[in-house]
Enzyme design. Sequence first.
Site, PDB file in Angstrom:
ATOM      1  N   ASP A 174     -30.286 -21.839  30.750  1.00 24.55           N
ATOM      2  CA  ASP A 174     -28.912 -21.643  31.244  1.00 24.55           C
ATOM      3  C   ASP A 174     -28.952 -20.941  32.604  1.00 24.55           C
ATOM      4  OD1 ASP A 174     -26.257 -20.891  31.682  1.00 24.55           O
ATOM      5  OD2 ASP A 174     -25.860 -20.624  29.547  1.00 24.55           O
ATOM      6  N   HIS A 186     -26.357 -24.717  30.201  1.00 19.91           N
ATOM      7  CA  HIS A 186     -25.067 -24.093  29.878  1.00 19.91           C
ATOM      8  C   HIS A 186     -24.235 -24.955  28.920  1.00 19.91           C
ATOM      9  CE1 HIS A 186     -22.357 -20.813  30.561  1.00 19.91           C
ATOM     10  NE2 HIS A 186     -21.365 -21.627  30.902  1.00 19.91           N
ATOM     11  N   SER A 205     -18.969 -19.384  26.655  1.00 24.49           N
ATOM     12  CA  SER A 205     -19.127 -18.911  28.031  1.00 24.49           C
ATOM     13  C   SER A 205     -18.168 -17.763  28.346  1.00 24.49           C
ATOM     14  CB  SER A 205     -18.968 -20.118  28.972  1.00 24.49           C
ATOM     15  OG  SER A 205     -19.303 -19.791  30.279  1.00 24.49           O
TER      16      SER A 205
HETATM   17  C1  MLT Z   1     -18.318 -15.426  32.868  1.00 20.33           C
HETATM   18  O1  MLT Z   1     -17.818 -15.332  33.968  1.00 20.33           O
HETATM   19  O2  MLT Z   1     -17.798 -15.033  31.823  1.00 20.33           O
HETATM   20  C2  MLT Z   1     -19.667 -16.076  32.819  1.00 20.33           C
HETATM   21  O3  MLT Z   1     -20.253 -16.082  34.054  1.00 20.33           O
HETATM   22  C3  MLT Z   1     -19.594 -17.447  32.261  1.00 20.33           C
HETATM   23  C4  MLT Z   1     -18.689 -18.329  33.055  1.00 20.33           C
HETATM   24  O4  MLT Z   1     -17.510 -18.325  32.807  1.00 20.33           O
HETATM   25  O5  MLT Z   1     -19.168 -19.036  33.945  1.00 20.33           O
END
Ligand code: MLT
Length: 206
Positions: free
Chosen positions: A157, A188, A107
């Site tokens: 996701d 996710h 992520s």
């Molecule tokens: C980010 O902010 O890098 C993406 O939206 C993934 C997350 O951290 O939720």
Amino acid sequence: MSLSGFAHRFVPAEEPGAPTLLVLHGTGGDENDLLALGRMLRPGAAILSPRGRVLEQGMPRFFRRLAEGVFDQEDLARRTMELDEFIAASAATYHFDPSRVLAVGYSNGANIAASLLLARPRTLAGAVLFRAMLPFEPASTPDLSGRAILLSAGKQDPLIPQALTARLADLLREAGAEVTLSWHDTGHGLLQSEIGAAGRWTAEQF
Ligand code: MLT
């Protein structure tokens, strides 16, 4: 311990010549979160796991965002360079081979790894990125020839737009990397089955 301003964990390699996994957690995680994932993906490898230095309502991240999926580009560029410096400082401190560093990110951690690949294409030998998206559109195509990259994505996701994962895969391919993009029937969160598949991919590549 802190190095270049990063709280982090380092686990030495148990196998001579094994690569070093740069393990990068998601929003709200820390340097302990993905150690087990790293061990599963490449047993015997060294693990370098920094904690993101940005806090969003108390939750560590690797760079600032203005809203969900909207990144603070100036901060992203700066934090990407800081991470690059941290890797070099860690290689000197812990005596691992800086040419054999493989990022494993989830992520937000996958997104800063993608940023590192695009902005500093010589730093990483490869990457396993879970739930990554294109973090920025580079002004010119980097040279990522000889790099192997796995993108493991969730079809449902809600946080990572599918088109931006596909765009990242296309750009990395244009840059000469060997890219495997695999879509999983999930959101996710990670599936055990995709971790298994990523482990097999890693064993073949590294
Ligand atoms: C980010 O902010 O890098 C993406 O939206 C993934 C997350 O951290 O939720």
